[in-house]
Motif scaffolding. Structure first.
Motif, PDB file in Angstrom:
ATOM      1  N   LEU A  95       0.833  -1.265   0.106  1.00 29.38           N
ATOM      2  CA  LEU A  95       0.089  -0.172   0.195  1.00 29.38           C
ATOM      3  C   LEU A  95       0.808   1.074   0.046  1.00 29.38           C
ATOM      4  N   ALA A  96       1.802   1.227   0.788  1.00 26.86           N
ATOM      5  CA  ALA A  96       2.701   2.277   1.043  1.00 26.86           C
ATOM      6  C   ALA A  96       3.497   2.552  -0.471  1.00 26.86           C
ATOM      7  N   ASP A  97       3.905   1.416  -1.276  1.00 28.38           N
ATOM      8  CA  ASP A  97       4.532   1.714  -2.335  1.00 28.38           C
ATOM      9  C   ASP A  97       3.468   1.611  -3.744  1.00 28.38           C
ATOM     10  N   ASP A  98       2.307   2.097  -3.291  1.00 28.80           N
ATOM     11  CA  ASP A  98       1.355   2.189  -4.266  1.00 28.80           C
ATOM     12  C   ASP A  98       0.908   1.125  -5.187  1.00 28.80           C
ATOM     13  N   ASP A  99       1.223  -0.287  -4.694  1.00 31.78           N
ATOM     14  CA  ASP A  99       0.579  -1.507  -5.299  1.00 31.78           C
ATOM     15  C   ASP A  99      -0.470  -1.938  -4.850  1.00 31.78           C
ATOM     16  N   LEU A 100      -1.741  -1.271  -5.162  1.00 32.95           N
ATOM     17  CA  LEU A 100      -2.990  -1.588  -4.625  1.00 32.95           C
ATOM     18  C   LEU A 100      -3.409  -2.831  -4.805  1.00 32.95           C
ATOM     19  N   ASP A 101      -3.206  -3.283  -6.252  1.00 38.78           N
ATOM     20  CA  ASP A 101      -3.681  -4.666  -6.798  1.00 38.78           C
ATOM     21  C   ASP A 101      -3.021  -5.780  -5.779  1.00 38.78           C
ATOM     22  N   GLY A 102      -1.571  -5.722  -5.814  1.00 38.02           N
ATOM     23  CA  GLY A 102      -1.023  -6.719  -4.993  1.00 38.02           C
ATOM     24  C   GLY A 102      -1.251  -6.746  -3.681  1.00 38.02           C
ATOM     25  N   ALA A 103      -1.564  -5.641  -2.976  1.00 37.51           N
ATOM     26  CA  ALA A 103      -2.102  -5.449  -1.633  1.00 37.51           C
ATOM     27  C   ALA A 103      -3.227  -6.089  -1.381  1.00 37.51           C
ATOM     28  N   ASP A 104      -4.150  -5.900  -2.411  1.00 38.16           N
ATOM     29  CA  ASP A 104      -5.499  -6.542  -2.231  1.00 38.16           C
ATOM     30  C   ASP A 104      -5.478  -8.037  -2.223  1.00 38.16           C
ATOM     31  N   LYS A 105      -4.560  -8.607  -3.146  1.00 40.91           N
ATOM     32  CA  LYS A 105      -4.417 -10.166  -3.237  1.00 40.91           C
ATOM     33  C   LYS A 105      -4.031 -10.681  -2.040  1.00 40.91           C
ATOM     34  N   VAL A 107      -6.212  -7.359   9.330  1.00 40.94           N
ATOM     35  CA  VAL A 107      -6.827  -7.464   7.902  1.00 40.94           C
ATOM     36  C   VAL A 107      -7.622  -6.208   7.431  1.00 40.94           C
ATOM     37  N   ARG A 108      -8.833  -5.925   8.364  1.00 35.07           N
ATOM     38  CA  ARG A 108      -9.712  -5.100   7.877  1.00 35.07           C
ATOM     39  C   ARG A 108      -9.107  -3.697   8.272  1.00 35.07           C
ATOM     40  N   VAL A 109      -8.148  -3.643   9.052  1.00 35.93           N
ATOM     41  CA  VAL A 109      -7.578  -2.028   9.198  1.00 35.93           C
ATOM     42  C   VAL A 109      -6.906  -1.915   7.941  1.00 35.93           C
ATOM     43  N   ALA A 110      -6.268  -2.809   7.371  1.00 33.17           N
ATOM     44  CA  ALA A 110      -5.509  -2.755   6.237  1.00 33.17           C
ATOM     45  C   ALA A 110      -6.235  -2.564   5.005  1.00 33.17           C
ATOM     46  N   ASN A 111      -7.632  -3.173   4.931  1.00 32.27           N
ATOM     47  CA  ASN A 111      -8.539  -3.021   3.810  1.00 32.27           C
ATOM     48  C   ASN A 111      -8.967  -1.656   3.889  1.00 32.27           C
ATOM     49  N   ALA A 112      -9.272  -1.107   5.372  1.00 34.78           N
ATOM     50  CA  ALA A 112      -9.619   0.231   5.239  1.00 34.78           C
ATOM     51  C   ALA A 112      -8.826   1.505   4.781  1.00 34.78           C
ATOM     52  N   ARG A 113      -7.383   1.177   4.876  1.00 35.29           N
ATOM     53  CA  ARG A 113      -6.183   1.939   4.548  1.00 35.29           C
ATOM     54  C   ARG A 113      -6.266   1.918   2.911  1.00 35.29           C
ATOM     55  N   LEU A 114      -6.374   0.628   2.257  1.00 35.41           N
ATOM     56  CA  LEU A 114      -6.697   0.512   0.840  1.00 35.41           C
ATOM     57  C   LEU A 114      -7.929   1.243   0.350  1.00 35.41           C
ATOM     58  N   LEU A 115      -8.873   1.311   1.069  1.00 40.36           N
ATOM     59  CA  LEU A 115     -10.036   2.115   0.748  1.00 40.36           C
ATOM     60  C   LEU A 115      -9.811   3.552   0.735  1.00 40.36           C
ATOM     61  N   GLU A 116      -9.184   4.184   1.511  1.00 32.76           N
ATOM     62  CA  GLU A 116      -8.733   5.475   1.922  1.00 32.76           C
ATOM     63  C   GLU A 116      -7.705   5.958   0.764  1.00 32.76           C
ATOM     64  N   LEU A 117      -6.841   4.980   0.082  1.00 31.04           N
ATOM     65  CA  LEU A 117      -6.216   5.178  -0.999  1.00 31.04           C
ATOM     66  C   LEU A 117      -6.896   5.345  -2.387  1.00 31.04           C
ATOM     67  N   GLU A 118      -8.016   4.707  -2.470  1.00 29.08           N
ATOM     68  CA  GLU A 118      -9.031   4.785  -3.328  1.00 29.08           C
ATOM     69  C   GLU A 118      -9.765   5.996  -3.261  1.00 29.08           C
TER      70      GLU A 118
END
Length: 566
Positions: free
Chosen positions: A194-204, A225-236
Motif C-alpha cells: 500500500l505504501a509502495d502504491d501497489d494496490l492490486d498486489g495488496a488486495d491479493k 486485515v480489516r485495518v489494512a483494507n480500510a487503508r486500501l479504501l482510503e487510497l482509493e
C-alpha cells in the motif's frame, strides 16, 4: 543446577513472559542464567540472558537490554570455544544452536537501535547478523532477521525493500508451518505494498490473509486485515467505505490487545477527519491513552504524526507544523513519513527557507524520489540574499535546518503554552490534540467583496456519481502517487510519484508546473511545457485523471480534502 532444572526454569520464564508477567519472567530468567556451566549448559545460560534482554526491551529499558545481550553473546561465544574442533553429531548440532543464538542477539541489538531511532546503528547490527545465518537454513529465527530488515526499510521509506523483506519472512514462516506467523507476514507485506502504491498486489495479499485469519478463528488477525483494507479504501478515496471498514475492524478486535485497539483508533482518525470530523480528536486522545497504558514506545510520535496529517487536511497550518515538528523530535531524523508531513506543514506555513532545506536533505537521503524538484520549485520563494547553507555537507545542512525549524516553531509553541523542550513529549499531545474551536474560523468583514473570498478547489470523479474535492491551500500543493503529496493519486497507474505542483499565490493566481513526469500535464488538451496559469473552469489532465479547477466560497468547518496516507 542440573541441565533439566535449567531448562525447566527457562520454560517457566517464557510462559510467564507470554502471559505478560514481566517481573516474574525476569526473575526466572535470572535464576536460570546463574546456574548453567559447560558447553551444553552455557547454551541455556545464554538463552536466559537473552530472555532477560527481551524483557528489558519490552519495558523500554534499552541500556539494560544491551547489557544483557552483551553477556548472552559472550556466553554463546564461550560455549563455542569449548567445542572448537569437535566434529561429532552432537557438537555440530550444538554449534549451530550457539551460532543461531549469537545471530538472534545481533537481530535483537538491531531492534534495540531501531526502537531508539538509531537507524545507522540498526543497519550495522543487521549487516553483522546476516553472515551468521548463512549456515542455519530456514530456521524460524531467520524470520526475525528479515522482520527487523523490513521494519528498518519502512522507517526509511524504502517500501520496495520492505515488501521484499516481508516476502522472505513469509517464505520462512510457511516453511516452518507457522500459520499465525504466515498471516501476520501477509498483512505486513500488504501494508508495505500500500505504501509502495501497489494496490492490486495488496488486495491479493489481504484476501489470502483474511481467509487464513478466519480459518484460525483469530479475531486480532481478522481485525488487522480489516485495518489494512480500510487503508486500501482510503487510497482509493472511498472514505465512507473506509470508515465502515474501520468500524468492522474495531468490532473484530473488541477483546484484542489494548495497544492494537489504540493503534487502530489513532489511524482511523484520518478517515474520521474526512467523514466524521466530530469524532477525530476523541479518537486521537483515546488512542493515545491506550498506547500509553500499554507502554507503546512510539505513542507520542505516532499520535503527533497523525495529528499533523489531520491538521494539514483542515488547513490548520500552525498546529500542523507544531505536531509535525513534535513527531520529528519524538522519532528522530530519518523517518520518511514524518518528514513528508513536516515538509507540507512548512510550505503551508510559508516557512520556505526550512522547506527548501528539508527538500534537499530528503533528496540527499533518497535521490530516487526527486525531492530536488520540490527544492527547485521553492527557489523563487526564498528571500533575496538569504544565505543558503552548503548542499554538499549533509551534517551542516541538517544543523542549519534544525536552527531554521526552531525559529519557525518557537513563536507557535509559545502561543500554545508549549515549551520547546516538550515539543516531542506527551505534554505536546495533551495540549495540541484538541478539536479546533469553530469560533476561531476567520470571519470576513462585511465590506469584503465575495469575489475576493473565492478560493480554488480541485475536483474529480472517483466513481460514478461521486466527486472528490481538494481545496487548494496557499503555497505549494503536490500531486502524484507518492505518499508525501497533498493529493495522493494511488489509483492512477500513469501518475508519477511526484507528478506536478499547483502553486496558489492568493487571489486568482494559480499555476501548475510539471515536475518531470513521464506522461506530462495538460490543460484543456494542451500540454504544459514548464509552468502555466490555470483559471476557473479549466480541466487539468494528470496521468489518466481529469481534474477541474473551480473557484468557490470556502465552507465553514472541516475541509473535505484528500488526506495522504504516509
Amino acid at each position: 543446577m542440573s541441565d533439566v532444572d535449567g531448562r525447566s526454569l527457562l520454560a517457566q520464564a517464557q510462559a510467564r513472559l507470554a502471559r505478560g508477567e514481566q517481573e516474574a519472567a525476569y526473575k526466572a530468567f535470572a535464576a536460570a542464567a546463574q546456574g548453567f556451566a559447560g558447553p551444553t549448559q552455557l547454551l541455556g545460560g545464554a538463552h536466559a540472558w537473552r530472555g532477560m534482554a527481551q524483557v528489558a526491551l519490552i519495558r523500554g529499558e534499552y541500556p539494560a537490554a544491551e547489557r544483557a545481550l552483551i553477556t548472552a553473546e559472550r556466553t554463546y561465544g564461550l560455549a563455542e570455544s569449548m567445542i572448537e574442533g569437535a566434529a561429532d553429531e552432537a557438537s555440530v548440532r550444538l554449534r549451530l544452536d550457539l551460532m543461531e543464538g549469537r545471530a538472534t542477539c545481533g537481530v535483537m541489538r538491531a531492534d534495540v537501535a531501531l526502537r531508539q531511532r538509531r537507524f545507522a546503528k540498526a543497519r550495522k547490527a543487521i549487516d553483522a547478523a546476516y553472515p551468521l545465518y548463512r549456515d542455519l537454513g530456514e530456521r524460524p529465527s531467520l524470520s526475525d532477521l528479515w522482520t527487523t530488515t523490513a521494519r528498518l526499510a519502512e522507517h526509511e521509506g524504502r517500501w520496495f525493500q520492505a515488501r521484499t523483506a516481508w516476502a522472505q519472512v513469509l517464505k520462512v514462516r510457511r516453511a516452518n508451518h507457522d500459520e499465525p506467523g504466515t498471516c501476520d507476514a501477509l498483512i505486513r507485506m500488504a501494508e508495505a505494498m500500500l505504501a509502495d502504491d501497489d494496490l492490486d498486489g495488496a488486495d491479493k495479499r489481504l484476501t489470502e490473509a483474511e481467509q487464513l485469519a478466519r480459518e484460525l478463528e483469530d479475531d486480532a488477525l481478522v481485525g488487522r486485515v480489516r485495518v489494512a483494507n480500510a487503508r486500501l479504501l482510503e487510497l482509493e478515496h472511498d472514505w465512507e467505505g473506509a470508515w465502515e471498514k474501520w468500524l468492522d475492524a474495531m468490532a473484530a478486535m473488541e477483546h484484542a490487545d489494548p495497544v492494537l485497539r489504540g493503534l487502530s483508533r489513532v489511524r482511523m482518525a484520518r478517515s474520521a477527519a474526512r467523514v466524521r470530523p466530530e469524532q477525530t480528536y476523541d479518537l486521537l486522545q483515546r488512542g493515545f491513552s491506550a498506547l500509553v497504558e500499554g507502554h507503546y514506545a512510539d505513542a507520542v510520535g505516532l499520535v503527533l504524526h497523525q495529528l499533523a496529517v489531520v491538521c494539514l487536511a483542515e488547513e490548520r497550518a500552525d498546529t500542523a507544523l507544531l505536531a509535525a515538528a513534535g513527531a520529528s523530535e519524538a522519532r528522530g531524523k530519518g523517518d520518511a513519513s514524518v518528514e513528508g508531513a513536516l515538509y507540507r506543514a512548512l510550505v503551508m506555513a510559508k516557512r520556505f527557507e526550512a522547506a527548501w532545506m528539508l527538500a534537499h536533505i530528503r533528496h540527499a537521503r533518497r535521490p530516487e524520489d526527486n525531492h530536488d524538484m520540490s527544492a527547485a520549485w521553492l527557489e523563487e520563494k526564498l528571500p533575496e540574499g538569504w544565505p543558503r547553507p552548503p548542499l554538499d555537507d549533509l551534517p551542516a545542512l541538517e544543523t542549519s535546518f534544525r536552527v531554521e525549524l526552531l525559529e519557525a516553531v518557537r513563536p507557535l509553541a509559545r502561543g500554545a503554552g508549549l515549551p520547546l523542550e516538550a515539543l516531542g513529549t506527551a505534554r505536546a499531545v495533551t495540549l495540541l490534540c484538541t478539536a479546533p474551536d469553530e469560533t476561531m474560523d476567520p470571519v470576513p468583514s462585511a465590506t469584503a467583496a465575495v469575489e475576493d473570498l473565492a478560493r480554488p478547489v480541485l475536483t474529480w470523479v472517483i466513481r460514478e456519481g461521486e466527486i472528490e474535492r481538494y481545496p487548494i491551500a496557499e503555497g505549494l500543493n503536490l500531486l502524484g502517487r507518492g505518499g508525501d503529496n497533498a493529493v495522493r493519486m494511488a489509483w492512477d497507474p500513469k501518475a508519477s510519484r511526484t507528478h506536478c505542483a499547483l502553486d496558489y499565490r492568493g487571489g486568482r493566481e494559480l499555476f501548475v508546473k510539471d515536475l518531470g513526469s513521464q506522461h506530462g500535464v495538460q490543460i484543456d488538451g494542451v500540454a504544459v511545457a514548464e509552468e502555466a496559469r490555470i483559471t476557473d473552469g479549466r480541466h487539468l489532465l494528470v496521468g489518466e485523471t481529469e481534474f477541474t479547477i473551480e473557484w468557490t466560497l470556502p465552507r465553514k468547518g472541516v475541509a473535505a480534502i484528500a488526506i495522504p496516507v504516509g
